[in-house]
Structures are given as C-alpha cells and as structure tokens.
Enzyme design. Sequence first.
Site, short mmCIF file in Angstrom:
data_model
loop_
_atom_site.label_atom_id
_atom_site.label_comp_id
_atom_site.label_asym_id
_atom_site.label_seq_id
_atom_site.Cartn_x
_atom_site.Cartn_y
_atom_site.Cartn_z
N GLY A 1 0.79 -1.23 0.00
CA GLY A 1 0.00 0.00 0.00
C GLY A 1 0.82 1.29 0.00
N ASP B 1 7.93 -6.36 13.78
CA ASP B 1 6.62 -5.89 14.21
C ASP B 1 6.87 -4.62 15.02
OD1 ASP B 1 4.30 -5.34 15.61
OD2 ASP B 1 3.90 -7.43 16.14
N VAL B 2 6.39 -3.49 14.53
CA VAL B 2 6.73 -2.22 15.18
C VAL B 2 6.15 -2.12 16.60
CG1 VAL B 2 6.98 -0.93 13.02
CG2 VAL B 2 4.75 -0.95 14.19
N ASP C 1 8.75 -4.31 7.49
CA ASP C 1 7.37 -4.81 7.55
C ASP C 1 7.35 -6.07 8.40
OD1 ASP C 1 4.80 -4.06 5.52
OD2 ASP C 1 4.65 -5.98 6.57
N MET D 1 -5.99 -2.21 2.74
CA MET D 1 -6.71 -1.81 3.95
C MET D 1 -8.14 -1.37 3.65
SD MET D 1 -5.69 1.02 6.83
CE MET D 1 -4.37 0.12 7.62
N TYR E 1 -9.75 3.15 15.85
CA TYR E 1 -8.88 3.70 14.80
C TYR E 1 -8.73 5.22 14.92
CZ TYR E 1 -6.93 4.28 10.08
OH TYR E 1 -6.12 4.57 9.01
N THR F 1 -5.94 0.74 -1.30
CA THR F 1 -4.97 -0.27 -0.86
C THR F 1 -5.73 -1.46 -0.28
OG1 THR F 1 -4.85 0.43 1.45
CG2 THR F 1 -3.42 1.61 -0.08
N1 LIG Z 1 -5.84 2.83 2.91
C1 LIG Z 1 -6.48 3.87 3.42
O1 LIG Z 1 -7.61 4.20 3.01
C2 LIG Z 1 -5.83 4.70 4.50
C3 LIG Z 1 -6.42 5.92 4.82
C4 LIG Z 1 -5.86 6.71 5.80
C5 LIG Z 1 -4.73 6.30 6.45
N2 LIG Z 1 -4.15 5.11 6.13
C6 LIG Z 1 -2.96 4.72 6.89
O2 LIG Z 1 -1.90 4.52 6.00
C7 LIG Z 1 -1.00 3.55 6.54
C8 LIG Z 1 -0.76 2.48 5.51
O3 LIG Z 1 -2.00 1.88 5.20
P1 LIG Z 1 -2.22 1.02 3.87
O4 LIG Z 1 -3.53 1.43 3.33
O5 LIG Z 1 -1.00 1.08 3.02
O6 LIG Z 1 -2.40 -0.41 4.54
P2 LIG Z 1 -1.99 -1.87 4.02
O7 LIG Z 1 -2.73 -2.78 4.93
O8 LIG Z 1 -2.14 -1.97 2.55
O9 LIG Z 1 -0.42 -1.94 4.37
C9 LIG Z 1 0.04 -1.86 5.68
C10 LIG Z 1 1.38 -2.55 5.79
O10 LIG Z 1 1.82 -2.39 7.15
C11 LIG Z 1 2.26 -3.64 7.64
N3 LIG Z 1 2.05 -3.70 9.08
C12 LIG Z 1 0.87 -3.69 9.75
N4 LIG Z 1 1.07 -3.78 11.06
C13 LIG Z 1 2.42 -3.84 11.24
C14 LIG Z 1 3.26 -3.96 12.37
N5 LIG Z 1 2.74 -4.05 13.60
N6 LIG Z 1 4.60 -3.96 12.19
C15 LIG Z 1 5.13 -3.88 10.95
N7 LIG Z 1 4.39 -3.81 9.84
C16 LIG Z 1 3.05 -3.78 9.98
C17 LIG Z 1 1.41 -4.68 6.90
O11 LIG Z 1 2.05 -5.96 6.90
C18 LIG Z 1 1.31 -4.06 5.51
O12 LIG Z 1 2.38 -4.44 4.67
C19 LIG Z 1 -1.65 3.05 7.83
O13 LIG Z 1 -1.09 3.71 8.92
C20 LIG Z 1 -3.10 3.43 7.64
O14 LIG Z 1 -3.77 3.58 8.88
C21 LIG Z 1 -4.68 4.30 5.17
#
Ligand SMILES: NC(=O)c1ccc[n+]([C@@H]2O[C@H](COP(=O)([O-])OP(=O)(O)OC[C@H]3O[C@@H](n4cnc5c(N)ncnc54)[C@H](O)[C@@H]3O)[C@@H](O)[C@H]2O)c1
Length: 246
Positions: free
Chosen positions: A16, A57-58, A36, A187, A150, A185
Amino acid sequence: MARVTRVALVTGAGAGIGAAVARRLAARGDDVVCVDRDPAAAQAVAAQVGGLAVTADVAAAGAGDEVVERAVERYGRLDVVVTSAGIERTGAAATLPTDVVRESLAVNVLGSYDVATAAARRFLTQGEGGRVVLVGSVNSLRALPGQAAYATSKGAVLMLARALAVDWALDGITVNVVAPGVTDTAMSAGSLGDPGRRDALLARVPMRRPARSEEVAEAVAFLSAPESGYVTGVVLPVDGGWSAAG
Ligand SMILES: NC(=O)c1ccc[n+]([C@@H]2O[C@H](COP(=O)([O-])OP(=O)(O)OC[C@H]3O[C@@H](n4cnc5c(N)ncnc54)[C@H](O)[C@@H]3O)[C@@H](O)[C@H]2O)c1
C-alpha cells in the site's frame, strides 16, 4: 563536496502506501530500508527499490532501536523515517473490546513513537537533523461511526507529531503528519470493493474517488525532503477535500 546519499527507513513498506513511499524515495535517490512484519512483502518491495528488507513488528518491545540499528549497519547513517505500518480495527464502541483499542494504540501510536524516537536518537548522534513523517489519517481530524479504536489512535498520531516537533525543533529534526483520506490499498479493499459502502464513503469526498498510494507518497516526499526544513508539526491532508468539506 560530494553529496551523501540519504537513507530513509519506511515501516509498513511491504504494501500500500508504505510501498509507494519506498518507491518514491528510492526514485529520488535515497537508500531505502523497507520494514514490515510480513517478511515476503518487505523482501519484494526491497528488491524492487534495491533497498534493505527488515522484518519487524513495530509494536514489539525494542523494535525501533533494532530496525534503526539494521539501517545504520547497512548504510552507515539515517536521514528520514516514515511510519506507515498501521492497522484499522472497526466496530461499535459499546461492544468493541478494550483489547482491540489496545492493539490499535500499540501498533499505530506506540509503534510510531518507538520507531520515531529511535530514529531521532540516531539523528541527534549524527548532528545533522532529520525528517520524521508519521502516516495519520483523515481520521486524525474526523470521526466516523465504528471508529473508536482507529480514530482515537490516529488522533493520537497527530498530537504525537506536534509534541515531537516541539521537542526536537532546535535539533533540525522536523516531524509532520500526512493524513490520507480513503486510499486504494488492501486496507480499504473491503469498503471500496462493496458498491454500497464505496458509494457511502466516496459521498464524503468532494473528488468522489479514492487516492492512489502514489499521491500520498508525493506528500511524504515533500515533507521528508532536505528543502522542507522549516515545516514542522503540521498535518498535510491528502484526502480529495474530505477534511475541507467538514
Ligand atoms: N488505505 C487507506 O484508506 C488509508 C487511509 C488513511 C490512512 N491510512 C494509513 O496509511 C498507513 C498504511 O496503510 P495502507 O492502506 O497502506 O495499509 P496496508 O494494509 O495496505 O499496508 C500496511 C502494511 O503495514 C504492515 N504492518 C501492519 N502492522 C504492522 C506492524 N505491527 N509492524 C510492521 N508492519 C506492519 C502490513 O504488513 C502491511 O504491509 C496506515 O497507517 C493506515 O492507517 C490508510
């Protein structure tokens, strides 16, 4: 004097928005450390960008210091950190178990805190400042039903950035938030894949479309550039007008 290649560490780089950020920062010439918890995903993106994959894992104790150490071991320095690792747990607040909120805070808030502060310790050692970009959300600014876990965590990410920005202002370390709206993405695949939910969600967005991850990555590129040194403690929405419309 030869310009030193900048080193960027990106959490959640396996998918993502994090993956798009890794690609964007690599395209401008940074060496990129792709962190990741999914080893195959980190590996795949690191291979694409010619960077280093680190599985972590963060939310685990000591993860921040560990990933920064790996970055410095490989590249000898660190200049940028971007925290995109995040989870979205939803559910009606009255019945949402506290453990779900705890997990959301552990990953989204404490994970960001741990990685950002570990990076800052390295920036302070180097004495050349640094760039921290935390990935928040439109939910750092706006609530929706079912988002007690969230939105609480993403609201905290915004205040965390402000607090760190003030703490490190004299050290040349900037800290800012990019706040994506709905972004295409994995998510958001559940909501965007369901026509009814997609329409309801996009009805809130003046542009009536989700963001592409690359559009979010561009904002991260700006806030993490050497030239953006006087911008700190701000939130940059990348939300198609959602937060502007209220
Ligand atoms: N997609 C949306 O609509 C959206 C909107 C607003 C904010 N966000 C934020 O953007 C960021 C990225 O989201 P995305 O849409 O790319 O999500 P995604 O689920 O596509 O990707 C998230 C990635 O983070 C990794 N991850 C999750 N928890 C983890 C952990 N504890 N330690 C290490 N890695 C971890 C996952 O394995 C994955 O590869 C997030 O913080 C999300 O809250 C997303």
